[in-house]
Design a protein around this motif. Structure first.
Motif, short mmCIF file in Angstrom:
data_model
loop_
_atom_site.label_atom_id
_atom_site.label_comp_id
_atom_site.label_asym_id
_atom_site.label_seq_id
_atom_site.Cartn_x
_atom_site.Cartn_y
_atom_site.Cartn_z
N GLU A 1 0.83 -1.21 0.00
CA GLU A 1 0.00 0.00 0.00
C GLU A 1 0.87 1.27 0.00
O GLU A 1 1.81 1.39 0.79
N THR A 2 0.54 2.20 -0.88
CA THR A 2 1.19 3.51 -0.87
C THR A 2 0.16 4.58 -1.16
O THR A 2 -0.80 4.35 -1.91
N VAL A 3 0.35 5.74 -0.58
CA VAL A 3 -0.49 6.90 -0.86
C VAL A 3 0.44 8.04 -1.25
O VAL A 3 1.18 8.56 -0.40
N LEU A 4 0.44 8.40 -2.52
CA LEU A 4 1.30 9.45 -3.04
C LEU A 4 0.48 10.71 -3.24
O LEU A 4 -0.63 10.67 -3.78
N SER A 5 1.06 11.84 -2.83
CA SER A 5 0.35 13.12 -2.92
C SER A 5 1.26 14.16 -3.55
O SER A 5 2.43 14.27 -3.20
N GLY A 6 0.73 14.91 -4.50
CA GLY A 6 1.54 15.95 -5.14
C GLY A 6 0.85 16.51 -6.36
O GLY A 6 -0.31 16.16 -6.66
N THR A 7 1.54 17.37 -7.08
CA THR A 7 0.97 17.89 -8.33
C THR A 7 1.02 16.80 -9.40
O THR A 7 1.72 15.79 -9.25
N VAL A 8 0.30 17.02 -10.47
CA VAL A 8 0.30 16.04 -11.56
C VAL A 8 1.71 15.78 -12.05
O VAL A 8 2.12 14.63 -12.22
N VAL A 9 2.49 16.83 -12.25
CA VAL A 9 3.84 16.65 -12.79
C VAL A 9 4.74 15.92 -11.79
O VAL A 9 5.59 15.12 -12.19
N GLU A 10 4.56 16.17 -10.51
CA GLU A 10 5.36 15.46 -9.50
C GLU A 10 5.04 13.97 -9.50
O GLU A 10 5.95 13.13 -9.39
N LEU A 11 3.78 13.63 -9.63
CA LEU A 11 3.39 12.23 -9.65
C LEU A 11 3.84 11.55 -10.95
O LEU A 11 4.22 10.38 -10.94
N GLN A 12 3.79 12.28 -12.04
CA GLN A 12 4.31 11.73 -13.30
C GLN A 12 5.79 11.35 -13.15
O GLN A 12 6.21 10.29 -13.61
N ASP A 13 6.54 12.20 -12.48
CA ASP A 13 7.96 11.95 -12.29
C ASP A 13 8.19 10.72 -11.40
O ASP A 13 9.06 9.89 -11.69
N ILE A 14 7.40 10.60 -10.33
CA ILE A 14 7.55 9.46 -9.43
C ILE A 14 7.27 8.15 -10.17
O ILE A 14 8.04 7.19 -10.09
N LEU A 15 6.19 8.10 -10.93
CA LEU A 15 5.83 6.87 -11.64
C LEU A 15 6.81 6.56 -12.76
O LEU A 15 7.08 5.38 -13.05
#
Length: 286
Positions: free
Chosen positions: A199-213
Motif C-alpha cells: 500500500e502507498t499513498v502518493l500526494s503531489g501535483t500532476v507533474v510530480e506524480l508523473q515523475d515518481i511513476l
C-alpha cells in the motif's frame, strides 16, 4: 410498496479490499447464515469463504447475467430464502454489479439490508488530506484517451474533491491526460493497493506524480484510487462583485468601520472580506 414480512432478506455485504482482517464479525455471521451467496466471481468468493471456514452455496451474479439472475433471486426471497450479495472486493454496487438486483428486490417489496464494511473510495478519501466535506465519485473514466480527456474537461472546474478508480495499465496515460486537461499543477493523490502489503499513498501535483511513476515501476502496479483536488475558485476583483453585494456593502460602510463592514458583508454574501474591503475603500474615495 410495503415489505413482505414473510419473505427472505437480501443482504448487501461488504468484503475486504485486501486485508482479510477487515471482514467484520457481522459480515461473517451473515455469510454463514444465509441460504445462498450471490457473488460477482464465485471462484474469488469461494477462496474468501474457505479462509473463514464458511460453507454456503454460491450463485454467480455479475454484469453479464444480473438482470436475468435478479428474477431468480427475487423468487427465492419470496419463497423465504435469505441471500447475501458480495462483489470481488469492497462494497457491492460501488463500481460493481448489484444495482439491477437491488432495484428489482425493492420493486418487489422485499427487504434489503446493508452490512457495511470496506470501500476503497472511502478508505482513500479518509487518508488523502484532500477536502472531504463534499466530494464526487466518478467511478471509472472512459478507457479510451479521447473519452477520458473529454470527461476530464467537463470536470476541470468542479469545485470539490473528485474520485476515480484506475487500473495499472492506464495510470500513466491518465496522468498525461490530467496534465493536458487539468494542468500540471493540479493537486492529485494516488492511493495504491489499499490495505495490502505494498500500500502507498502518493500526494503531489500532476507533474510530480508523473515523475515518481516514471522513475519507479513499482508505483505503477496494483489498483489505484485517484483523488483530485477541486478547482480553485478565481478570486473576485472589485469590478466583478455582483451589484446586490455592493449594495449590502454600501449600507454597512455607512454605519460601521471599514474592516467590520467588509467582514460582515463577507459572512452575508460569501465574497472574500479582503475583496470587499478594497471595494469599500473605492466607495469612500468615489
Amino acid at each position: 410498496m410495503s415489505e413482505n414480512s414473510g419473505a427472505g432478506i437480501l443482504y448487501i455485504v461488504a468484503t475486504p479490499i485486501g486485508n482479510l482482517g477487515d471482514l467484520s464479525p457481522r459480515a461473517k455471521d451473515v455469510l454463514m447464515s444465509v441460504d445462498v451467496i450471490a457473488a460477482e466471481d464465485t471462484r474469488h468468493t469461494s477462496r474468501l469463504l474457505s479462509h473463514f471456514g464458511i460453507k454456503r452455496p454460491l450463485l454467480a451474479c455479475h454484469d453479464y447475467n444480473e438482470r436475468g439472475r435478479s428474477e431468480q433471486i427475487v423468487q427465492r426471497l419470496q419463497d423465504g430464502e435469505s441471500v447475501a450479495l458480495v462483489s470481488d472486493a469492497g462494497t457491492p454496487l460501488i463500481s460493481d454489479p448489484g444495482y439491477h438486483l437491488v432495484n428489482a428486490v425493492r420493486e418487489a417489496g422485499l427487504k434489503v439490508v446493508p452490512v457495511p464494511g470496506a470501500c476503497a473510495m472511502v478508505a482513500a478519501l479518509s487518508v488523502s488530506g484532500l477536502p472531504s466535506d463534499r466530494f464526487f465519485f466518478e467511478g471509472f473514466l472512459p478507457a479510451k484517451g479521447s473519452g477520458r480527456r473529454k470527461r476530464m474537461a467537463e470536470l476541470v472546474d468542479f469545485a470539490h474533491t473528485w474520485i476515480v478508480y484506475e487500473s495499472p495499465h492506464r495510470i500513466v496515460d491518465m496522468l498525461d491526460d490530467m496534465a493536458q486537461e487539468l494542468g500540471v499543477d493540479r493537486h492529485v493523490v494516488l492511493a495504491r493497493e489499499l490495505t495490502k502489503t505494498f500500500e502507498t499513498v502518493l500526494s503531489g501535483t500532476v507533474v510530480e506524480l508523473q515523475d515518481i511513476l516514471a522513475n519507479d515501476e513499482n508505483q505503477r502496479r496494483g489498483e489505484f484510487v485517484v483523488l483530485v483536488r477541486g478547482a480553485e475558485k478565481p478570486e473576485l476583483g472589485s469590478g466583478d462583485i455582483p451589484e446586490e453585494v455592493l449594495r449590502t456593502l454600501s449600507v454597512l460602510v455607512e454605519e460601521l468601520p471599514m474592516k467590520q463592514a467588509s467582514q460582515i458583508a463577507a459572512k452575508l454574501t460569501g465574497v472574500k472580506s479582503k475583496v470587499l474591503y478594497k471595494a469599500g475603500l473605492a466607495m469612500k474615495d468615489a
